[in-house]
Design a protein around this motif. Structure first.
Motif, PDB file in Angstrom:
ATOM      1  N   UNK A  69       0.834  -1.205   0.000  1.00 54.49           N
ATOM      2  CA  UNK A  69       0.000   0.000   0.000  1.00 54.49           C
ATOM      3  C   UNK A  69       0.867   1.253   0.000  1.00 54.49           C
ATOM      4  N   UNK A  70       1.924   1.254   0.788  1.00 55.32           N
ATOM      5  CA  UNK A  70       2.829   2.405   0.831  1.00 55.32           C
ATOM      6  C   UNK A  70       3.449   2.659  -0.537  1.00 55.32           C
ATOM      7  N   UNK A  71       3.953   1.599  -1.148  1.00 57.07           N
ATOM      8  CA  UNK A  71       4.574   1.742  -2.479  1.00 57.07           C
ATOM      9  C   UNK A  71       3.551   2.234  -3.497  1.00 57.07           C
ATOM     10  N   UNK A  72       2.338   1.702  -3.429  1.00 55.14           N
ATOM     11  CA  UNK A  72       1.301   2.123  -4.368  1.00 55.14           C
ATOM     12  C   UNK A  72       0.998   3.609  -4.214  1.00 55.14           C
ATOM     13  N   UNK A  73       0.686   4.046  -2.992  1.00 55.93           N
ATOM     14  CA  UNK A  73       0.239   5.418  -2.795  1.00 55.93           C
ATOM     15  C   UNK A  73       1.362   6.439  -2.894  1.00 55.93           C
ATOM     16  N   UNK A  74       2.598   6.047  -2.619  1.00 60.23           N
ATOM     17  CA  UNK A  74       3.698   7.002  -2.678  1.00 60.23           C
ATOM     18  C   UNK A  74       4.360   7.095  -4.053  1.00 60.23           C
ATOM     19  N   UNK A  75       4.391   5.987  -4.774  1.00 59.24           N
ATOM     20  CA  UNK A  75       5.154   5.985  -6.019  1.00 59.24           C
ATOM     21  C   UNK A  75       4.313   5.681  -7.255  1.00 59.24           C
ATOM     22  N   UNK A  76       3.622   4.578  -7.252  1.00 58.95           N
ATOM     23  CA  UNK A  76       2.926   4.138  -8.462  1.00 58.95           C
ATOM     24  C   UNK A  76       1.755   5.033  -8.831  1.00 58.95           C
TER      25      UNK A  76
END
Length: 73
Positions: free
Chosen positions: A36-43
């Motif tokens: 979730x962190x990777x999705x909302x921060x980067x992707x």
């Protein structure tokens, strides 16, 4: 949003030791949080989804103001 719901649901099931979730490792919950962190921060930024949602809400507000000002339907 579905990802956040899955994290909350999985955390609650694990915490209250429901069914086979009691034997599930907490690393599954932490891993889902990392995704979730990777999705909302980067992707999301990479795909432009954050700008698109902001633009759509601004456009909707603009159309509503025009409709109220000129008495449209």
């Amino acid at each position: 949003m579905y990802l956040i719901i899955a994290i909350v649901l999985l955390s609650a099931l694990k915490y209250f030791e429901v069914s086979f979730f009691a034997d599930l490792s907490w690393w599954w919950v932490v891993g889902l949080m990392a995704v979730a962190f990777i999705w909302f921060e980067f992707l999301e930024r990479l795909f432009g989804l954050d700008k698109r949602q902001a633009d759509e809400s601004l456009e909707k507000a603009r159309k509503e103001r025009v409709r109220k000002t000129f008495g449209g339907k």
